[in-house]
Design a protein around this motif. Structure first.
Motif, PDB file in Angstrom:
ATOM      1  N   ASP A   1      -8.989 -55.862 -77.972  1.00 48.48           N
ATOM      2  CA  ASP A   1     -10.116 -54.928 -78.048  1.00 48.48           C
ATOM      3  C   ASP A   1     -10.656 -54.806 -79.461  1.00 48.48           C
ATOM      4  O   ASP A   1     -11.835 -54.554 -79.671  1.00 48.48           O
ATOM      5  CB  ASP A   1      -9.677 -53.527 -77.580  1.00 48.48           C
ATOM      6  CG  ASP A   1      -9.630 -53.423 -76.071  1.00 48.48           C
ATOM      7  OD1 ASP A   1     -10.349 -54.186 -75.408  1.00 48.48           O
ATOM      8  OD2 ASP A   1      -8.883 -52.573 -75.555  1.00 48.48           O
ATOM      9  N   LEU A   2      -9.749 -54.934 -80.445  1.00 51.98           N
ATOM     10  CA  LEU A   2     -10.140 -54.670 -81.836  1.00 51.98           C
ATOM     11  C   LEU A   2     -10.585 -55.912 -82.591  1.00 51.98           C
ATOM     12  O   LEU A   2     -11.452 -55.853 -83.453  1.00 51.98           O
ATOM     13  CB  LEU A   2      -8.969 -54.029 -82.591  1.00 51.98           C
ATOM     14  CG  LEU A   2      -8.640 -52.580 -82.232  1.00 51.98           C
ATOM     15  CD1 LEU A   2      -7.350 -52.157 -82.914  1.00 51.98           C
ATOM     16  CD2 LEU A   2      -9.766 -51.643 -82.650  1.00 51.98           C
ATOM     17  N   MET A   3      -9.966 -57.057 -82.300  1.00 51.87           N
ATOM     18  CA  MET A   3     -10.215 -58.237 -83.141  1.00 51.87           C
ATOM     19  C   MET A   3     -11.584 -58.833 -82.830  1.00 51.87           C
ATOM     20  O   MET A   3     -12.055 -58.780 -81.710  1.00 51.87           O
ATOM     21  CB  MET A   3      -9.104 -59.274 -82.952  1.00 51.87           C
ATOM     22  CG  MET A   3      -9.174 -60.113 -81.697  1.00 51.87           C
ATOM     23  SD  MET A   3      -7.639 -60.977 -81.331  1.00 51.87           S
ATOM     24  CE  MET A   3      -7.656 -62.280 -82.544  1.00 51.87           C
ATOM     25  N   PRO A   4     -12.269 -59.368 -83.853  1.00 48.88           N
ATOM     26  CA  PRO A   4     -13.522 -60.047 -83.564  1.00 48.88           C
ATOM     27  C   PRO A   4     -13.251 -61.230 -82.644  1.00 48.88           C
ATOM     28  O   PRO A   4     -12.193 -61.837 -82.777  1.00 48.88           O
ATOM     29  CB  PRO A   4     -13.999 -60.512 -84.944  1.00 48.88           C
ATOM     30  CG  PRO A   4     -12.804 -60.476 -85.823  1.00 48.88           C
ATOM     31  CD  PRO A   4     -11.863 -59.476 -85.243  1.00 48.88           C
ATOM     32  N   PRO A   5     -14.105 -61.594 -81.704  1.00 44.68           N
ATOM     33  CA  PRO A   5     -15.465 -61.103 -81.472  1.00 44.68           C
ATOM     34  C   PRO A   5     -15.568 -60.002 -80.416  1.00 44.68           C
ATOM     35  O   PRO A   5     -16.585 -59.940 -79.741  1.00 44.68           O
ATOM     36  CB  PRO A   5     -16.172 -62.365 -80.998  1.00 44.68           C
ATOM     37  CG  PRO A   5     -15.128 -63.103 -80.227  1.00 44.68           C
ATOM     38  CD  PRO A   5     -13.817 -62.757 -80.842  1.00 44.68           C
ATOM     39  N   ALA A   6     -14.552 -59.132 -80.265  1.00 44.01           N
ATOM     40  CA  ALA A   6     -14.631 -58.122 -79.210  1.00 44.01           C
ATOM     41  C   ALA A   6     -15.777 -57.153 -79.497  1.00 44.01           C
ATOM     42  O   ALA A   6     -15.954 -56.704 -80.616  1.00 44.01           O
ATOM     43  CB  ALA A   6     -13.316 -57.359 -79.147  1.00 44.01           C
ATOM     44  N   ILE A   7     -16.577 -56.858 -78.462  1.00 41.50           N
ATOM     45  CA  ILE A   7     -17.645 -55.887 -78.647  1.00 41.50           C
ATOM     46  C   ILE A   7     -17.571 -54.774 -77.602  1.00 41.50           C
ATOM     47  O   ILE A   7     -18.431 -53.934 -77.525  1.00 41.50           O
ATOM     48  CB  ILE A   7     -19.039 -56.554 -78.597  1.00 41.50           C
ATOM     49  CG1 ILE A   7     -19.188 -57.376 -77.324  1.00 41.50           C
ATOM     50  CG2 ILE A   7     -19.287 -57.394 -79.822  1.00 41.50           C
ATOM     51  CD1 ILE A   7     -20.597 -57.924 -77.158  1.00 41.50           C
ATOM     52  N   GLY A   8     -16.516 -54.812 -76.762  1.00 39.76           N
ATOM     53  CA  GLY A   8     -16.401 -53.819 -75.704  1.00 39.76           C
ATOM     54  C   GLY A   8     -15.844 -52.500 -76.221  1.00 39.76           C
ATOM     55  O   GLY A   8     -15.705 -52.290 -77.422  1.00 39.76           O
TER      56      GLY A   8
END
Lengths: 302, 180
Positions: B76-83
């Motif tokens: 959830d936190l690491m790029p490329p997460a955008i949710g």
């Protein structure tokens, strides 16, 4: 059995923590934003390093998966293997891709910062996002447009010092203001979670449109989040009849959305479009309405 | 005859925790830098979910839910997460918890083990898809979903054959140490 009850307590606690995180994030909590920033600052450079190490492998796989015919696959794979053998040739491919990016940016006289894709979000969350290897140290800011040599890719949504996260136009929550290149009709272009399909709803559903028509970006004030006039894709089909209020036009993105590599971030555009004061010719007849009062300088027209 | 019962107790020792952390982090990095970029047809092979299920099968619901929560939170936190942060964490924690209750032979790739992994992977993928669909627009191209599920089943069975016996070997092999 002590184990079992312990596991039950742990799962309940973890779920509570998740719910709290979700609520904090939806409210735009600074704490969650800080966590995100820390994670991307630490993990971003690791992704960049591993992605460049894995790049030859991934580029072979990408070129295989993004073409249909078997013969084509073999040919491309052979070519890619040659490219890996000669590193200079790989550089040449990147240079070609960059030249194309610059050509696309040239449409609006935009300045771009080149970047490479280092990580991809997965297909099944319809998220459609990528990480690129340029960040705030390279003057990249949120809400800048990202393009390839073929067209618009997405917009920057988060930035760390060395990396940035880009929401693709194919993401299910992405909406881009677009227009048909020929008729100049405007509409809203939404992502569908599929890398080959976007859905366009025109403001005027009676507008004639046919397969193969070009779709370009409408543009936002100051070019953020989307610069104007960038190619997005071509019409590939329709759902509903012309004139039907909920008619959906299917659009195939011009960029290869599932195999992105070299991209450009539009950092600057010509500050104002060059426009000169124009003065209409003096009316030859006695028609006082023919002059445009908005552009005329005071005192010239009576 | 399952390996899980030979572990004894909660089974968490320092070397085992180390195995958990190293394997999880490697799979997370591999996931976003390699697997997600391959552009394979249909779904994206989900190594992280398979690894979480693997730990759950080998070490039970406690380790499974903790592994699922941590991996999901990092995703959830690491790029490329955008949710939204916390969603994947919750889904993977639940998957890890329930997979931890299944007793199958995880030391070698037999049909029952692979089937279990595929089943739980599909549950997790459906969960993630439903949440994404809720927060996204209504323009989702639903026709792609059967293809996503079918390809995900194939990919996760392949990953399960390789990853789960390896996790089983590493985790059980690291037991002869003082617990923490």
């Amino acid at each position: 059995m002590r184990d079992e009850s312990r596991a039950r307590i742990v799962i309940i606690v973890l779920l509570l923590v998740s719910v709290i995180l979700v609520m904090l994030d939806i409210r735009g909590s600074a704490a969650v934003g800080g966590l995100r920033a820390v994670a991307s600052t630490i993990i971003g450079p690791v992704e960049t390093a591993i992605a460049s190490a894995a790049s030859p492998f991934v580029s072979v796989a990408q070129s295989i998966t993004s073409f249909g015919a078997v013969a084509e696959r073999n040919r491309i794979a052979a070519e890619e293997l040659q490219r890996i053998a000669a590193n200079s040739q790989e550089d040449k491919a990147i240079a070609t891709a960059l030249t194309k990016v610059l050509k696309t940016a040239g449409v609006g006289g935009y300045s771009v910062i080149p970047a490479r894709v280092v990580a991809y979000g997965s297909t099944q969350n319809f998220g459609g996002s990528i990480t690129i290897d340029a960040g705030s140290l390279d003057n990249i800011e949120p809400d800048m447009s990202v393009i390839t040599g073929d067209g618009l890719v997405g917009r920057v949504v988060a930035v760390s010092p060395t990396n940035a996260t880009v929401e693709l136009i194919t993401a299910s929550k992405s909406v881009v203001a677009a227009r048909l290149a020929d008729s100049r009709q405007a509409g809203a272009l939404s992502g569908t979670g599929s890398s080959t399909q976007l859905s366009l709803k025109l403001l005027d559903p009676t507008t004639p449109a046919k397969e193969g028509d070009q779709v370009i970006s409408f543009g936002s004030p100051n070019g953020r989040p989307f610069a104007a006039g960038l190619p997005i894709g071509v019409i590939s089909g329709f759902r509903g009849e012309q004139g039907q209020a909920d008619r959906i036009i299917l659009v195939q993105p011009a960029a290869a959305m599932s195999a992105l590599d070299v991209v450009g971030v539009i950092v600057e555009q010509t500050r104002t479009q060059p426009r000169e004061k124009t003065k209409p010719e003096a009316p030859s007849t006695k028609d006082p309405q023919s002059g445009n009062s908005a552009t005329s300088s005071p005192g010239v027209q009576q | 005859m399952t390996g899980r019962f030979s572990v004894g107790g909660t089974g968490i020792t320092f070397p085992r925790a180390l195995v958990l952390v190293v394997v999880l982090i490697s799979s997370l990095i591999l996931q976003v830098t390699v697997l997600d970029r391959l552009g394979l047809p249909g779904a994206t092979p989900d190594l992280v979910i398979v690894v979480v299920i693997g730990f759950a099968l080998v070490a039970g619901p406690l380790v499974g839910s903790i592994a699922g929560f941590s991996a999901g939170l990092i995703l959830d936190l690491m790029p490329p997460a955008i949710g939204v942060v916390g969603v994947t964490a919750a889904i993977l924690a639940v998957i890890g918890y329930f997979a931890g209750h299944i007793a199958v032979d995880h030391s070698r790739p037999d049909l029952l083990m692979v089937g279990t992994v595929v089943g739980f992977t599909l549950l997790a993928v459906v969960g993630v898809m439903l949440v994404s669909a809720f927060v996204g627009s209504s323009e989702i191209y639903w026709l792609t979903i059967p293809k996503i599920l079918l390809t995900e089943a194939i990919y996760s069975s392949v990953l399960a054959v390789g990853a789960v016996p390896l996790i089983s070997y590493l985790y059980r092999g690291a037991r002869d140490e003082v617990g923490i």
